[in-house]
Design a protein around this motif. Structure first.
Motif: not given
Length: 410
Positions: A102-121
Motif C-alpha cells: 500500500d506504500d507504492v504508487i504506480v506512475t506513468t514514468g517517474s516524471q509523472q511522480g514528480f509532477d504529481l508531487l509538485l501539484r500537491t506541494l
C-alpha cells in the motif's frame, strides 16, 4: 471572422501564466537531427534499443493477457495494480528499502511522480531547491509549476551538504524551501554519486529544516564499477525523523524499457494520499496492460539476468567513450569518469562554447547536449553531456573522431 494567422499569435488565447511563453526541452529540440542518415548521437538519455529484453518482455506481455484479458483492458486502481505494487515492494526490498504494498504508487514514468508531487506541494511563488547542474525535465517541471527555484551547489560527489546548510541559514523565513530535488546516484547530467555520509547528512538536514527531499533514482541499478551506495530512503531507516521527509521516485525506463512507461513513488502517507488524488485527475490510472506485463516480467526473475547484460554493455561503452576521448581529443575535452549510469559530463577546454560547437558537430553527423540545458541560471557554457548508452562501441569511437573534426573546424 478572425484569421488563422491571428489565432496563431501567442497572445490570441488566455493562456495560464506558465504557458504564455513556455520553454520547451532544449534536448528534444535536437531530436530532429536523429533522422539524418548516419547520425551518431551522444545526446539523448535513451537506453540502447539493441539491449531490450524483447523476448522476455514479449513472453510477459503474452502471459499477462492470457491470464486475465479483462484486467488488462479495463480501468485499474489509480494507485496501481495490487500485484504489481507487491512486486515493486519486493524490488525495493532488494535495494534496502522496507515498504508495504500500500506504500507504492504506480506512475506513468517517474516524471509523472514528480509532477504529481509538485501539484500537491508547490503553489506559484513557493521556493524549491534543485541541484545544479540538474536533470532538465525537473527544471522544466519546476518552472511550469511557478516555483521560485534556488540552485544548490554540487561538486564531483553531488550536493555539497555543508554549503546547503549555510545557504539555508542565509535564507529569510519567507523563502523557506518546500522541497529539494536530487538524483544522488549516477546523476543526470554529471554522472556523480553522493557518498553515504553526505546522504545521511542530507536526510538529517531535510528533517531538521522540514523540506521534502525528492530522491529520483532511475539509474541506481546501472553500476559497473566502484562500491554500491544505498538509496537515501534505505539509509533513513536508521534516521527515524528523516523518513517522513523523503519521497522516492523509481523507474523501469532505464532498466527494462521506457516504452512501458512504468515508474513508482514512495512517499509519506499524507503526501501519498494527495498524490493519488492528483493522479485521479491526471490519467485516472496507469495503463493496466503495461502494469500486468511488467508484473509478470518482474515475477519471472528475468530482470536480474537482464541487468547483468545491460550493465556489462554500458561498462564497455563507457570505457570506449573514455578511451576515445583520451586518444582523440586529449587537449580539447576535460571529463569525469562515472562509476555507472549513462552519462559522461565534460567541458570544452579554453572556455569554448558548447552550444556553438554542437552546430559544427551536427555538420559532422554527431551530436551531444550542450550543458546549458541543465542549468537554471549562470550556466557553464563550455560544459556538455555525452551519453554512451545508445551507440555501439564502434559508433562511440567513430562519434568521437567526428567530434574531433568538429573541434578542429573553428
Amino acid at each position: 471572422m478572425t484569421s488563422a494567422a491571428t489565432l496563431d499569435a501567442d497572445d490570441a488565447y488566455p493562456f495560464a501564466e506558465p504557458f504564455r511563453s513556455p520553454q520547451g526541452s532544449p534536448i528534444r529540440e535536437l531530436f530532429k537531427y536523429l533522422g539524418r542518415p548516419g547520425m551518431i548521437s551522444f545526446a539523448g538519455g535513451y537506453p540502447s534499443k539493441d539491449l531490450f529484453d524483447r523476448q522476455g518482455f514479449g513472453r510477459a506481455l503474452e502471459a499477462a493477457y492470457q491470464a486475465d484479458p479483462a484486467a488488462c483492458l479495463q480501468y485499474g486502481d489509480t494507485a496501481g495494480v495490487p500485484a504489481l505494487r507487491r512486486s515493486l515492494a519486493r524490488l525495493m526490498a532488494g535495494r534496502g528499502v522496507r515498504c508495504e504494498t500500500d506504500d507504492v504508487i504506480v506512475t506513468t514514468g517517474s516524471q509523472q511522480g514528480f509532477d504529481l508531487l509538485l501539484r500537491t506541494l508547490i503553489a506559484p511563488g513557493d521556493t524549491a531547491l534543485i541541484e545544479q547542474p540538474a536533470y532538465s525535465a525537473a527544471i522544466q517541471a519546476l518552472r511550469l509549476a511557478g516555483a521560485n527555484i534556488l540552485t544548490v551547489r554540487t561538486d564531483a560527489h553531488g550536493i555539497d551538504v555543508d554549503a546547503l546548510r549555510a545557504q539555508l541559514d542565509a535564507l529569510p523565513a519567507a523563502t523557506r524551501p518546500k522541497l529539494l530535488y536530487t538524483v544522488p546516484t549516477f546523476a543526470n547530467p554529471t554522472g556523480a554519486t553522493m557518498p553515504q555520509a553526505r546522504r545521511e547528512a542530507l536526510a538529517r538536514l531535510a528533517a531538521e529544516r522540514r523540506f521534502v527531499l525528492v530522491e529520483d533514482d532511475p539509474y541506481g541499478e546501472l553500476r559497473f564499477s566502484g562500491t554500491p551506495v544505498p538509496p537515501i530512503l534505505a539509509l533513513a531507516a536508521t534516521i527515524p525523523e528523516a523518513r517522513d521527509w523523503i519521497v522516492y521516485l523509481g523507474s523501469l525506463s532505464k532498466i527494462v524499457a521506457p516504452g512501458v512507461r512504468i515508474g513508482w513513488a514512495l512517499a509519506p502517507a499524507a503526501i501519498a494520499r494527495r498524490m493519488i488524488v492528483a493522479k485521479q485527475t491526471s490519467d485516472l490510472c496507469t495503463a493496466p496492460l503495461a502494469q500486468e506485463a511488467v508484473r509478470h516480467y518482474l515475477d519471472s526473475g528475468r530482470l536480474a539476468e537482464h541487468l547483468g547484460t545491460i550493465v556489462d554493455a554500458y561498462r564497455k561503452r563507457c570505457e570506449a567513450l573514455l578511451n576515445a576521448l583520451r586518444n582523440f581529443v586529449p587537449d580539447e575535452i576535460e571529463f569525469a569518469a562515472p562509476e555507472g549510469g549513462m552519462f559522461v559530463w565534460a567541458r570544452l577546454a579554453g572556455g569554448r562554447d558548447a552550444s556553438e560547437t554542437v552546430k559544427r558537430a551536427i555538420e559532422q553527423n554527431v551530436m551531444y547536449v550542450p550543458g546549458a540545458a541543465f542549468f537554471v541560471r549562470d550556466a557553464d557554457a563550455s560544459s556538455l553531456r555525452l551519453s554512451f548508452a545508445a551507440p555501439t562501441e564502434a559508433e562511440v569511437f567513430e562519434g568521437v573522431l567526428r567530434l574531433a573534426k568538429a573541434l578542429q573546424s573553428r
